[in-house]
Enzyme design. Structure first.
Site, PDB file in Angstrom:
ATOM      1  N   ARG A 192    -104.079   7.877 -38.823  1.00  0.00           N
ATOM      2  CA  ARG A 192    -104.988   9.108 -39.156  1.00  0.00           C
ATOM      3  C   ARG A 192    -106.040   8.545 -40.135  1.00  0.00           C
ATOM      4  O   ARG A 192    -105.985   7.860 -41.168  1.00  0.00           O
ATOM      5  CB  ARG A 192    -104.270  10.097 -39.993  1.00  0.00           C
ATOM      6  CG  ARG A 192    -102.982  10.584 -39.147  1.00  0.00           C
ATOM      7  CD  ARG A 192    -103.379  11.877 -38.381  1.00  0.00           C
ATOM      8  NE  ARG A 192    -102.029  12.271 -37.642  1.00  0.00           N
ATOM      9  CZ  ARG A 192    -101.448  13.492 -37.936  1.00  0.00           C
ATOM     10  NH1 ARG A 192    -101.713  14.273 -38.791  1.00  0.00           N
ATOM     11  NH2 ARG A 192    -100.567  13.624 -37.051  1.00  0.00           N
ATOM     12  N   GLU A 218    -107.697   9.342 -42.893  1.00  0.00           N
ATOM     13  CA  GLU A 218    -107.578  10.098 -43.892  1.00  0.00           C
ATOM     14  C   GLU A 218    -108.349   9.472 -44.884  1.00  0.00           C
ATOM     15  O   GLU A 218    -107.960   8.415 -45.736  1.00  0.00           O
ATOM     16  CB  GLU A 218    -106.234  10.241 -44.464  1.00  0.00           C
ATOM     17  CG  GLU A 218    -105.233  10.961 -43.629  1.00  0.00           C
ATOM     18  CD  GLU A 218    -105.204  12.213 -43.646  1.00  0.00           C
ATOM     19  OE1 GLU A 218    -106.058  13.089 -44.220  1.00  0.00           O
ATOM     20  OE2 GLU A 218    -104.294  12.942 -42.942  1.00  0.00           O
ATOM     21  N   ARG A 227     -99.687  11.297 -51.157  1.00  0.00           N
ATOM     22  CA  ARG A 227     -98.681  11.426 -49.921  1.00  0.00           C
ATOM     23  C   ARG A 227     -99.610  11.277 -48.694  1.00  0.00           C
ATOM     24  O   ARG A 227     -98.811  11.379 -47.860  1.00  0.00           O
ATOM     25  CB  ARG A 227     -98.330  13.115 -49.860  1.00  0.00           C
ATOM     26  CG  ARG A 227     -99.391  14.050 -50.010  1.00  0.00           C
ATOM     27  CD  ARG A 227     -98.850  15.551 -49.755  1.00  0.00           C
ATOM     28  NE  ARG A 227     -99.561  16.611 -50.073  1.00  0.00           N
ATOM     29  CZ  ARG A 227     -99.368  17.590 -49.819  1.00  0.00           C
ATOM     30  NH1 ARG A 227     -98.195  18.048 -49.118  1.00  0.00           N
ATOM     31  NH2 ARG A 227    -100.277  18.435 -49.737  1.00  0.00           N
ATOM     32  N   HIS A 228    -100.808  10.896 -48.801  1.00  0.00           N
ATOM     33  CA  HIS A 228    -101.546  10.615 -47.486  1.00  0.00           C
ATOM     34  C   HIS A 228    -101.690   9.209 -47.387  1.00  0.00           C
ATOM     35  O   HIS A 228    -102.373   8.444 -48.047  1.00  0.00           O
ATOM     36  CB  HIS A 228    -102.927  11.160 -47.328  1.00  0.00           C
ATOM     37  CG  HIS A 228    -102.825  12.734 -47.026  1.00  0.00           C
ATOM     38  ND1 HIS A 228    -103.020  13.634 -48.126  1.00  0.00           N
ATOM     39  CD2 HIS A 228    -102.494  13.408 -45.997  1.00  0.00           C
ATOM     40  CE1 HIS A 228    -102.866  14.836 -47.555  1.00  0.00           C
ATOM     41  NE2 HIS A 228    -102.655  14.899 -46.156  1.00  0.00           N
ATOM     42  N   GLU A 276     -94.958  19.326 -47.624  1.00  0.00           N
ATOM     43  CA  GLU A 276     -94.407  19.498 -46.183  1.00  0.00           C
ATOM     44  C   GLU A 276     -94.118  18.224 -45.729  1.00  0.00           C
ATOM     45  O   GLU A 276     -94.726  16.949 -45.957  1.00  0.00           O
ATOM     46  CB  GLU A 276     -95.954  19.825 -45.425  1.00  0.00           C
ATOM     47  CG  GLU A 276     -95.693  19.869 -44.101  1.00  0.00           C
ATOM     48  CD  GLU A 276     -97.203  19.471 -43.253  1.00  0.00           C
ATOM     49  OE1 GLU A 276     -98.023  20.119 -43.586  1.00  0.00           O
ATOM     50  OE2 GLU A 276     -97.226  18.426 -42.449  1.00  0.00           O
ATOM     51  N   SER A 328     -93.956  19.287 -39.219  1.00  0.00           N
ATOM     52  CA  SER A 328     -94.517  20.557 -38.678  1.00  0.00           C
ATOM     53  C   SER A 328     -94.054  20.440 -36.995  1.00  0.00           C
ATOM     54  O   SER A 328     -94.101  19.462 -36.401  1.00  0.00           O
ATOM     55  CB  SER A 328     -95.953  20.787 -38.791  1.00  0.00           C
ATOM     56  OG  SER A 328     -96.772  19.731 -38.830  1.00  0.00           O
ATOM     57  N   ARG A 383     -92.710  10.066 -45.605  1.00  0.00           N
ATOM     58  CA  ARG A 383     -92.770  11.405 -46.808  1.00  0.00           C
ATOM     59  C   ARG A 383     -91.101  11.766 -47.086  1.00  0.00           C
ATOM     60  O   ARG A 383     -90.926  12.165 -47.949  1.00  0.00           O
ATOM     61  CB  ARG A 383     -93.582  12.552 -46.208  1.00  0.00           C
ATOM     62  CG  ARG A 383     -94.857  12.626 -46.530  1.00  0.00           C
ATOM     63  CD  ARG A 383     -95.593  13.672 -46.571  1.00  0.00           C
ATOM     64  NE  ARG A 383     -97.010  13.441 -46.398  1.00  0.00           N
ATOM     65  CZ  ARG A 383     -97.825  14.453 -45.983  1.00  0.00           C
ATOM     66  NH1 ARG A 383     -97.404  15.654 -45.717  1.00  0.00           N
ATOM     67  NH2 ARG A 383     -99.188  14.170 -45.938  1.00  0.00           N
TER      68      ARG A 383
HETATM   69  P1  AMO Z   1     -98.694  16.722 -38.334  1.00  0.00           P
HETATM   70  O1  AMO Z   1    -100.275  16.393 -38.284  1.00  0.00           O
HETATM   71  O2  AMO Z   1     -98.214  17.964 -39.289  1.00  0.00           O
HETATM   72  O3  AMO Z   1     -98.009  17.202 -36.795  1.00  0.00           O
HETATM   73  O4  AMO Z   1     -97.881  15.621 -38.893  1.00  0.00           O
HETATM   74  C1  AMO Z   1     -96.369  15.620 -38.913  1.00  0.00           C
HETATM   75  C2  AMO Z   1     -96.032  15.215 -40.124  1.00  0.00           C
HETATM   76  O5  AMO Z   1     -96.281  13.734 -40.229  1.00  0.00           O
HETATM   77  C3  AMO Z   1     -96.675  13.405 -41.748  1.00  0.00           C
HETATM   78  N1  AMO Z   1     -97.980  13.080 -41.899  1.00  0.00           N
HETATM   79  C4  AMO Z   1     -98.434  12.119 -42.767  1.00  0.00           C
HETATM   80  N2  AMO Z   1     -97.652  11.165 -43.851  1.00  0.00           N
HETATM   81  C5  AMO Z   1     -98.491  10.454 -44.445  1.00  0.00           C
HETATM   82  N3  AMO Z   1     -99.647  10.324 -44.235  1.00  0.00           N
HETATM   83  C6  AMO Z   1    -100.477  11.030 -43.511  1.00  0.00           C
HETATM   84  N4  AMO Z   1    -101.732  10.915 -43.448  1.00  0.00           N
HETATM   85  C7  AMO Z   1     -99.804  12.043 -42.605  1.00  0.00           C
HETATM   86  N5  AMO Z   1    -100.171  12.933 -41.616  1.00  0.00           N
HETATM   87  C8  AMO Z   1     -98.996  13.743 -41.102  1.00  0.00           C
HETATM   88  C9  AMO Z   1     -96.034  14.736 -42.423  1.00  0.00           C
HETATM   89  C10 AMO Z   1     -96.395  15.467 -41.398  1.00  0.00           C
HETATM   90  O6  AMO Z   1     -95.506  16.996 -41.877  1.00  0.00           O
HETATM   91  N6  AMO Z   1     -98.014  16.567 -33.371  1.00  0.00           N
HETATM   92  C11 AMO Z   1     -97.624  17.283 -34.685  1.00  0.00           C
HETATM   93  C12 AMO Z   1     -96.011  17.490 -34.638  1.00  0.00           C
HETATM   94  C13 AMO Z   1     -95.621  18.305 -33.672  1.00  0.00           C
HETATM   95  O7  AMO Z   1     -96.158  19.433 -33.363  1.00  0.00           O
HETATM   96  O8  AMO Z   1     -94.687  17.810 -32.975  1.00  0.00           O
HETATM   97  C14 AMO Z   1     -98.141  16.597 -35.753  1.00  0.00           C
HETATM   98  O9  AMO Z   1     -98.649  15.474 -35.910  1.00  0.00           O
HETATM   99  O10 AMO Z   1     -95.011  14.639 -43.018  1.00  0.00           O
END
Ligand code: AMO
Length: 437
Positions: free
Chosen positions: A215, A217, A223-224, A360, A363, A411
């Site tokens: 991502r 970000e 946490r990202h 979180e 999801s 996480r």
């Molecule tokens: P989502 O975008 O909420 O859902 O991502 C799911 C989980 O991935 C982790 N996460 C991250 N951890 C660290 N850095 C990041 N930038 C980051 N982005 C996300 C989190 C988050 O809860 N496709 C859907 C899931 C689904 O519906 O099956 C998805 O990607 O712990």
């Protein structure tokens, strides 16, 4: 003669051994004039090399006592019983080999108690990981992944791998990393989302993947990161989102119980105890969460993201109620991606998040499996169905109802161990400012 690295936890150097070779790093050297002590460290622990000046060949004594800290060496010597050392033995050296001398000064200390900045630690990760506490985090992480696979296998899920170079994103254009793919526009996969769903049409029924997700970000938070490991699952023939939530709850429970039992050594080094959350995990609706945060003075309204602050408030309230972990369901459909099913007759969706200690970690939800409704949702979100051709094909010839989740492994480990920063749970983290090491 025995030849080995020393392994403290299996105690494979004992008083019965006479002559051994041990290999490791010079952790510490104390020269007390008539006698010198060298502490040698390997992956498992330390052993003392004792050098009474009179009993050791002068050249050997000289070389050993001049070694720089953290040099990599092998020492051969006689094993002696000792009441002064934790192992109950010490080694009187007869020879040694210098594999690689450590430069001076060290970029950071390995045993010093001083607090080192996160950036210094990450810039010198090879050295930081020589610390037993840093290394133990990755023992826990490895065990976590092992336990996830175990939990999934028990439930009949098969392990899959999906492409990480993809033609379209599933989680929104803002965080897509572009890749020039032989002159065509491609992206790094943000999630296995589209592929794991297509496999539901293939009849694989229950799949999971533990793999990288990317991502772009821009935010610099604790946490990202821009590359994380996602534990994704997808299952077919479900009746409702709760069927998926039940599987996650089982998996997390298996991981936490397994870590408590099998990760004792690592947890001890880190100084952490794991509390197993009571089951069933509580379920809050999004609207209940809004009321909770509003009552605490955070003026969020329907449709708003709960955000870091909201999640924290809910986490604190739930901790007071004795629940570290809980689901949040029924988010507004607007706040959720196109693939999530709407709750008919409302502006809500069959989605959920799983929050752990106020953050979180996952999801998921029930997916829209009906072709025309799915296309409708794409259009509603301003997406062009043409960009999702091969994904949509899988919905045209008999797609079962299905649902799934994504859990951030980094996480999850961060929250289990109460680490302050997700980067501590990643060997070589990637973020907006960090591309090396
Ligand atoms: P989502 O975008 O909420 O859902 O991502 C799911 C989980 O991935 C982790 N996460 C991250 N951890 C660290 N850095 C990041 N930038 C980051 N982005 C996300 C989190 C988050 O809860 N496709 C859907 C899931 C689904 O519906 O099956 C998805 O990607 O712990």
């Amino acid at each position: 003669m025995l030849h080995m690295t020393f392994v403290r936890d299996s105690g494979n150097i004992s008083r019965e051994d006479t002559n051994v070779t041990v290999k490791g790093w010079v952790q510490d050297l104390r020269n007390l004039g008539g006698i010198s002590f060298l502490t040698l460290r390997d992956r498992h622990g330390t052993i003392q090399i004792t050098m009474p000046k009179k009993k050791i060949e002068p050249a050997l004594f000289e070389s050993l006592t001049r070694l720089s800290r953290e040099s990599a060496i092998a020492v051969t010597g006689e094993v002696k019983e000792s009441s002064q050392t934790a192992l109950g033995v010490e080694i009187i050296p007869t020879s040694f080999e210098l594999y690689s001398e450590a430069a001076v000064p060290l970029p950071m200390g390995v045993v010093d108690k001083v607090n080192v900045e996160m950036d210094t630690r990450l810039n010198n990760r090879f050295m930081d990981l020589r610390k037993q506490e840093s290394k133990a985090v990755f023992g826990i992480r490895s065990l976590t992944v092992e336990l996830i696979s175990e939990a999934m296998a028990k439930k009949g899920f098969i392990s899959i791998n999906t492409p990480k170079i993809v033609a379209s994103g599933a989680e929104g254009g803002a965080t897509l990393f572009g890749v020039d793919y032989f002159g065509k526009q491609a992206y790094l996969a943000q999630s296995p989302q589209l592929y794991k769903q297509m496999l539901m049409s293939a009849g694989l029924d229950r799949v999971f993947e533990i793999g990288p997700a990317f991502r772009a970000e821009h935010s610099n938070t604790n946490r990202h990161v821009t590359e994380f490991i996602s534990f994704d699952g997808e299952m077919a023939w479900i009746d409702r989102a709760e069927d998926v939530m039940a599987v996650i709850e089982d998996a997390i429970d298996h991981v936490l119980r397994g870590l408590k039992e099998r990760g004792k050594n690592f947890l001890e080094i880190i100084g952490k105890e794991i509390t197993i959350p009571k089951r069933p995990y509580p379920v809050l609706t999004y609207s209940e969460c809004l009321t909770m945060v509003n009552n605490c003075g955070l003026p969020l309204k329907h449709g708003d993201d709960l955000g870091t602050e909201g999640e924290k408030i809910i986490g604190d309230i739930m901790a007071e109620r004795g629940s570290d972990i809980y689901f949040i369901t029924e988010y507004p459909e607007e706040a959720k991606p196109f693939y999530i099913m709407e709750k008919e007759g409302t502006d809500l969706s069959f989605s959920f998040d799983l929050d752990y200690k106020g953050q979180e970690i996952s999801s998921g939800g029930q997916r829209e499996h009906r072709y025309s409704e799915l296309v409708g949702r794409m259009e509603k979100k301003g997406l062009d169905p043409e960009d999702f051709g091969s994904y949509l094909d899988a919905f045209r010839y008999g797609m079962p109802p299905h649902g799934g989740w994504g859990i951030g492994v980094d996480r999850l480990v961060m929250k289990i161990l109460d680490l302050q920063n997700v980067r501590e749970a990643i060997l070589f983290p990637r973020d907006v400012n960090r591309l090396t090491p």
